[in-house]
Design an enzyme around this catalytic site. Structure first.
Site, PDB file in Angstrom:
ATOM      1  N   ASP A  21       0.853  -1.186   0.000  1.00 59.32           N
ATOM      2  CA  ASP A  21       0.000   0.000   0.000  1.00 59.32           C
ATOM      3  C   ASP A  21       0.887   1.233   0.000  1.00 59.32           C
ATOM      4  O   ASP A  21       2.116   1.123  -0.051  1.00 59.32           O
ATOM      5  CB  ASP A  21      -0.922  -0.009   1.232  1.00 59.32           C
TER       6      ASP A  21
ATOM      7  N   ASP B 196       1.388   4.828   2.223  1.00 63.42           N
ATOM      8  CA  ASP B 196       0.998   5.485   3.483  1.00 63.42           C
ATOM      9  C   ASP B 196       1.421   6.959   3.461  1.00 63.42           C
ATOM     10  O   ASP B 196       2.581   7.258   3.200  1.00 63.42           O
ATOM     11  CB  ASP B 196       1.687   4.789   4.668  1.00 63.42           C
TER      12      ASP B 196
ATOM     13  N   ASP C  27      -3.409   4.754   2.597  1.00 64.51           N
ATOM     14  CA  ASP C  27      -3.808   5.222   3.924  1.00 64.51           C
ATOM     15  C   ASP C  27      -3.453   6.696   4.050  1.00 64.51           C
ATOM     16  O   ASP C  27      -2.295   7.069   3.835  1.00 64.51           O
ATOM     17  CB  ASP C  27      -3.075   4.441   5.039  1.00 64.51           C
TER      18      ASP C  27
END
Ligand code: DCP
Ligand code: MG
Length: 360
Positions: free
Chosen positions: A194, A196, A284
């Protein structure tokens, strides 16, 4: 001699004992799937020690005196040195249990507990999960819907492109606010699961309520495939900092899946279906007040094991509680002030380690 805590020694991204550390990490991961915390920690600590060694381990005698090499980890290394493979690790990797738990926990929104419950009920494939939509959370549904893209590693170029998009949305919403890439990419990783980001503003208070506006801006550009917004719980738990067991922070955040525009690939005329023009990426977004930013940056840069060690060191060696909000002295009931990550290392009496040396 090797210091006992991973936060006391550099752990570069690439090191000399990858085959060995990966074998131990497989056993650690498998122990995690069985909720065996003790075993998970033993293997993780031994694997992490290998990452800090200045040369390849060629003989067992090199392990003498190293911390966390118990009988089991030593036996695994011995087998690897003698035969190039380890039977136990091979069996774990081939096992239905390990493979299914890995498959399920890779789905966005699925943790070990849920994966285990599904496994115990006899579920084995993603299609079997898709057949029971009533049992899935919205997050898990999105995780399954975009599974193919999400299980493909995010490349650094994707992370940088996302940063541009998010910076533009943040700048438009609140001039002066900053966007910092954290997580594995900040540690120098070339790919990740992912991306961040930490968002803050130099003037504390300005950042409050920022995220819904940023999300609207991204949504109006058609970039948001899924998002789950969590408001900040800072106000109603001002003493959150003091909760020693709390590893999860309470910042305002959004867990998203964004559709990152991709350069169009030339499809063979008529031979291939048209390529999608975007790729789903897990992102995120976390908003922090500027006074907590150094702690949040340190907490979100990872690695996860490095963070764990840092908190353990603070608690056991210094009697202090560290999390992504701050550093707290439970005896004197005082919080520490820091303006940079360097400050936090100094407060803990640790030599500063740059992000690239936190790949523990
Ligand atoms: N983190 C946290 N609280 C969360 C999630 C993560 O404090 N709820 C921290 C611990 C991790 C760091 O943030 O070290 C980044 O988390 P990731 O799971 O994204 O891990 P990485 O970025 O290190 O690896 P990957 O490449 O898999 O994304
Ligand atoms: Mg990450």
């Amino acid at each position: 001699s090797m210091p006992a805590y991973a936060c006391q020694r550099p752990s570069p991204l690439t090191h000399h004992n990858t085959l060995l550390s990966e074998a131990l990490e497989t056993l650690a991961e498998a122990a995690g799937f069985e909720a065996n915390e003790g075993r998970l920690l033993s293997f993780s600590r031994a694997a992490s020690v290998l990452k800090s060694l200045p040369c390849p381990v060629a003989s067992l005698s090199q392990l003498h005196g190293l911390p966390y090499f118990g009988e089991h980890s030593t036996r695994v290394i011995q087998e690897l040195l003698e035969h190039g493979t380890c039977e136990e690790v091979k069996q774990v990797r081939c096992s239905e249990r390990y493979q299914t738990m890995k498959l399920f926990t890779q789905v966005f929104g699925v943790g070990v507990k849920t994966a285990n419950r599904w496994y115990q009920e006899g579920l084995r494939t993603l299609d079997e999960l898709r057949e029971q939509p009533q049992r899935l959370t919205q997050q898990q549904k999105a995780g399954l819907q975009y599974y193919q893209d999400l299980s493909t590693p995010v490349r650094r170029a994707d992370a940088e492109a996302l940063q541009q998009l998010i910076e533009a949305a943040v700048r438009q919403t609140l001039p002066g606010a900053t966007v910092t890439l954290t997580g594995g990419f900040r540690r120098g990783k070339l790919q990740g699961h992912d991306v961040d980001f930490l968002i803050t503003h130099p003037e504390e208070g300005q950042e409050v309520g920022l995220l819904p506006k940023v999300m609207s801006c991204l949504q109006s550009q058609g970039l948001v495939l899924y998002h789950q917004y969590h408001r900040s719980h800072l106000a109603d738990s001002a003493h959150n900092l003091r909760q020693r067991s709390s590893t999860m922070d309470v910042f305002e955040r959004s867990f998203c899946i964004l559709g990152l525009p991709q350069p169009q690939q030339a499809a063979l005329a008529g031979a291939l279906p048209p390529c999608p023009t975007w790729k789903a990426v897990r992102v995120d977004l976390v908003v922090t007040p500027s006074s907590q930013f150094p702690f949040a940056l340190l907490g979100w840069t990872g690695s996860q094991f490095f963070e764990r060690e840092l908190r353990r060191f603070s608690r056991q060696e210094k009697g202090l509680w560290l999390n992504s909000h701050g550093l707290f002295d439970p005896e004197q009931k005082r919080v520490f002030h820091a303006t940079s990550e360097e400050d936090v290392f100094r407060l803990l009496g640790l030599k500063y380690l740059p992000p690239e040396q936190r790949n523990a």
